[in-house]
Every structure is written in structure tokens, then in C-alpha cells.
Design an enzyme around this catalytic site. Sequence first.
Site, mmCIF file in Angstrom:
data_model
loop_
_atom_site.group_PDB
_atom_site.id
_atom_site.type_symbol
_atom_site.label_atom_id
_atom_site.label_comp_id
_atom_site.label_asym_id
_atom_site.label_seq_id
_atom_site.Cartn_x
_atom_site.Cartn_y
_atom_site.Cartn_z
ATOM 1 N N TYR A 177 -70.702 64.647 -25.096
ATOM 2 C CA TYR A 177 -69.951 63.511 -24.557
ATOM 3 C C TYR A 177 -69.483 63.855 -23.154
ATOM 4 O O TYR A 177 -69.033 64.974 -22.901
ATOM 5 C CB TYR A 177 -68.740 63.209 -25.444
ATOM 6 C CG TYR A 177 -67.831 62.120 -24.919
ATOM 7 C CD1 TYR A 177 -68.237 60.784 -24.905
ATOM 8 C CD2 TYR A 177 -66.549 62.421 -24.439
ATOM 9 C CE1 TYR A 177 -67.401 59.783 -24.430
ATOM 10 C CE2 TYR A 177 -65.707 61.421 -23.957
ATOM 11 C CZ TYR A 177 -66.127 60.108 -23.960
ATOM 12 O OH TYR A 177 -65.298 59.122 -23.477
ATOM 13 N N ASP A 272 -70.385 70.408 -17.808
ATOM 14 C CA ASP A 272 -69.216 69.559 -18.018
ATOM 15 C C ASP A 272 -68.201 70.385 -18.794
ATOM 16 O O ASP A 272 -68.314 70.563 -20.006
ATOM 17 C CB ASP A 272 -69.602 68.285 -18.781
ATOM 18 C CG ASP A 272 -68.393 67.374 -19.017
ATOM 19 O OD1 ASP A 272 -67.270 67.769 -18.651
ATOM 20 O OD2 ASP A 272 -68.588 66.265 -19.560
ATOM 21 N N LYS A 300 -58.691 67.425 -18.598
ATOM 22 C CA LYS A 300 -57.803 67.900 -19.667
ATOM 23 C C LYS A 300 -56.807 68.979 -19.202
ATOM 24 O O LYS A 300 -55.852 68.652 -18.515
ATOM 25 C CB LYS A 300 -58.635 68.311 -20.879
ATOM 26 C CG LYS A 300 -59.440 67.091 -21.396
ATOM 27 C CD LYS A 300 -59.985 67.215 -22.790
ATOM 28 C CE LYS A 300 -60.473 65.853 -23.274
ATOM 29 N NZ LYS A 300 -61.908 65.625 -23.175
HETATM 30 C C1 LIG Z 1 -62.676 64.388 -22.577
HETATM 31 C C2 LIG Z 1 -63.997 64.619 -21.944
HETATM 32 C C3 LIG Z 1 -64.478 63.822 -20.902
HETATM 33 C C4 LIG Z 1 -63.747 62.585 -20.446
HETATM 34 O O1 LIG Z 1 -62.503 62.884 -19.897
HETATM 35 P P1 LIG Z 1 -61.424 61.688 -19.767
HETATM 36 O O2 LIG Z 1 -60.283 62.333 -19.064
HETATM 37 O O3 LIG Z 1 -61.122 61.260 -21.166
HETATM 38 O O4 LIG Z 1 -62.068 60.619 -18.963
HETATM 39 C C5 LIG Z 1 -65.662 64.172 -20.294
HETATM 40 N N1 LIG Z 1 -66.357 65.248 -20.698
HETATM 41 C C6 LIG Z 1 -65.939 66.033 -21.697
HETATM 42 C C7 LIG Z 1 -66.735 67.240 -22.077
HETATM 43 C C8 LIG Z 1 -64.750 65.739 -22.366
HETATM 44 O O5 LIG Z 1 -64.352 66.511 -23.374
#
Ligand SMILES: *Cc1c(COP(=O)(O)O)cnc(C)c1O
Length: 463
Positions: A177, A272, A300
Site C-alpha cells: 500500500y 516507500d 507517520k
Molecule cells: C500509511 C502509508 C502511506 C500513506 O500515508 P498517509 O499519511 O496515510 O497518506 C503510504 N505508504 C505506506 C507504506 C504507508 O504505510
Amino acid sequence: MSYLIKKPTFFYKTMNSNYQCNVYLCTMELLDKIQRKKSAALFAEAKEYFPGGVNSPVRAFKSVSGPPLFIKHGEGCRITDEDDNIYLDFCCSWGPLILGHNNAHIRESIIDTIQHGTSFGTPTKLGNILGKLIVENNRFIEKIRFVSSGTEAVMSALRLARGITGKSKVIKFEGCYHGHVDSLLVKAGSGLATFGVSTSAGIPESFAKETLVIPLNDRTALEEVLKQHAHETACIIIEPVPANNGLLLQDVEYLNFLREKCTEHGVLLIFDEVISGFRVGFEGAAGYYDIQPDIITYGKIIGGGMPVGAYAASKEYMSHIAPEGAVYQAGTLSANPVAMSAGYAALQMLVRPGFYENQEDKTKYFVGKLNDYCQQKNYEVTFPNIGSIFWVAFTPNRIQAADQIDPASMEKFKVLHHELLQRGVYLGPSGYEVGFISAAHTKADLDKAANIMCACFDIVFNG
Ligand SMILES: *Cc1c(COP(=O)(O)O)cnc(C)c1O
């Protein structure tokens, strides 16, 4: 009301130190404790104002039972709902709160900063301070750009990769994701086709077609897609620690293979690290596995509980970004001083020697207790983990790709989640979500949670 326990549970099992379920506590008290009337009423009200009653879908508790908890207070590893129930929290706001809730150092820092205003739309010294702390303590990046969410970071990183390479396609992995970026809300098409099919309405087919989707941990699929599409592909994006669809830990050999193939084919590699960044180590998964990606995204933890994201790379790659280069990306509230001060206060604690070792030790201790108990009982559940991340996987097998997860196992999670809530333990409300352990979880907290979880596994497996 259906969200209350279906059959009244008058007895509640805890364990002695040998993990035998032999202590029964009687408990009208418990029945009082699990009332969630105020949360239910607030949720009913919220449905009047927000689609599905929420501002982010998984919060709605759709894959588990009952109304979501409305939380009014957090302290350390505990959260309190509007009905004054207290829970040991393993969701930690979905990852950002590696220091636990309401950390005094972060709070003081925010309060100090906010005395001077919240945002100026100008550079600030606090931005420099956080940028310096991050860049100087990370061997894998030379420059960074702050944004306001993980999604924004990923979206910008894709644009940068396309800007650098002049190519447009993106390869992603099934089960990773990357936020709600249009071209990444896709899954693999049917058959051998790797062209993406969107998983959300509102995404033009032409966007989805720019994305190729392959399974994790599959060298042949990777070689095949690169052989056919490398000439038109800007980048491959992966969660090096895939933690949004279970915890699908990859072998370091596979990640190295991915790195080599990207280099060989002239395709940029994006890690990511919105979850893994500052979580599995200050240098994230790049440092953990010692692999140099081309671009890294963060989110995060980086904001210490405030909305911050970032993307980072070498000086050369980052020079493609406006105003230095031709790749445009901007943000009204980007790097606002309040968010920067929260991020700095948090990250300052994380660079201290021993922080991550301690987090990992505690996690191994906790997971070890769950594992010992469930193995002894022959329960088909395992606990993949890395750093301070763990996942409750209702399977005896090691899982490394999304299609190995049995959707039927989520029924077990649903029971587990419900029983845990009754006893004051909060996991993210979906079996595909991982759990997080914060610096605020003490061994005593973990003992307590492990005992409760083991009692709940008894219920899950034996009724
Ligand atoms: C949480 C997350 C996102 C999205 O971040 P948001 O701050 O919710 O937009 C993207 N990539 C990964 C791997 C994530 O865990």
C-alpha cells in the site's frame, strides 16, 4: 444492541505464569466495563456528517464487529474512550506514535512552538533543524523535501522518478500500500497481464494502465516485467517491509536482487518507508537491509504525531525538484513549524543509542510469549515481526506474498478483536493490519497484554 457481547461473558480467563488458563475472575464489573454507549451514539451522529461516519475508511470497524471507539485521551501505551474504558493500545495511531501517546517532550515542544504562531508559509529554523537531524543521521539520503502526508510523499516521489527518467510507467507489488495515489490504487489484472486494474472508482483506466503489478517475492515475475517494460518504466516502488496487508517480510536476498535488476535496467527504485522509516531503525529499511534505494518516502513517525511526510534522495536526484529543477511540487502548510517541532522532538529521542535495540527486545519478548503459548496449544497462529512491528497471522506458514493470505482467516481475527476489546486490548480493527509496540509499553504492560491475548486465543480456537 448488537455491538455488545452476543452471549454474556461472565467469566474472564487470565493466566498464571505458566500460561495455564486456570484463573477465572467473575465480573459484573467487566460487563460494566465494556459498555460503549457513548462511542455508539457519537458514531451514529458522525454518520450524519461523514461518509460512513469516518474520515478514513478503516476506522469504521467494518471488518470487525461493533462501532468504532471514540477516543478522548491517550497516555503512554493506553487510550481512553468516551465511555471511560481504558485499552492497552497496539495500533498507536497506525504507527506514528513510536514514543507512545501524549509524550511529554513532544507535547512541550509543540506548546513552545505554537506560542509564536502555527504557520508562516516561509522557511523556518525548525525546518532546518529537523532536516539536518534526518539527513546527517541517514547514509542513504542527501536531501529531503517535507510534505504533509505519506500519500503526498509517494505521489511526489513518483513524479520525481518520472521527471528524472522521462519515462511514465510504474511497477508496484500486489499487497503493498502506498497511500491513496490514483495510479497506485490498482491490483494485478487477471491472468498473466500485469497491467493494473483500479481498486477504486474514480480512477481513469488510462491511469491504472500506467501501473504494472507483480507479486512480491517472485524473481521470475520481476525479470519478466522488466524485460518487457523497462524501456517505458520510470520506477519500481516497494514497501521494503510490506506492512499494510499483513506483514509480508521479504528475504534480504530478494530485495538485493530487486536493487540489482533496477540498476541493470535503468529503472529507479523507490523504497516507500512511510511505515518502516524510523521504525525498524533510524535509517529505516534501507539501513536495516543495507540497500541503497534511489528515492525514499517517509511519513507517520517523522512528524511525531503531526501530519508530516517527506521524500528524499541524492543531491543530484533532488536537484530535479522546483525551484532548482523542473519537477513541480509545493505545499501551503509544508514544514510548518508546529509539525517540524513535533517531528524534531520525536526523532531526537530515536537517535539515542540503544533505542531501537530496546524496542526490538521488547517486541521479541512479547511475541515470544504469544508464540510459546500458541505452539504449546497447537493453535494455527504465528507472529511475524521485525523491529517493533508484529502481525497476528492465522496460519502456521511463513507468508511472503499477498495471495498466500487466506481471507477466511480474517473471521478468526474478528473474534479475537472483539474479545480483546472486551478485555481492554486494542489492535487495529482489521486482520490485515500490523501491531506496533511503542517505547511507552513496559514489560509489565506487555505481560498483561500477552496474558489477555492468550486467553482470547483460547476463545478463538476453542470457542
Ligand atoms: C500509511 C502509508 C502511506 C500513506 O500515508 P498517509 O499519511 O496515510 O497518506 C503510504 N505508504 C505506506 C507504506 C504507508 O504505510
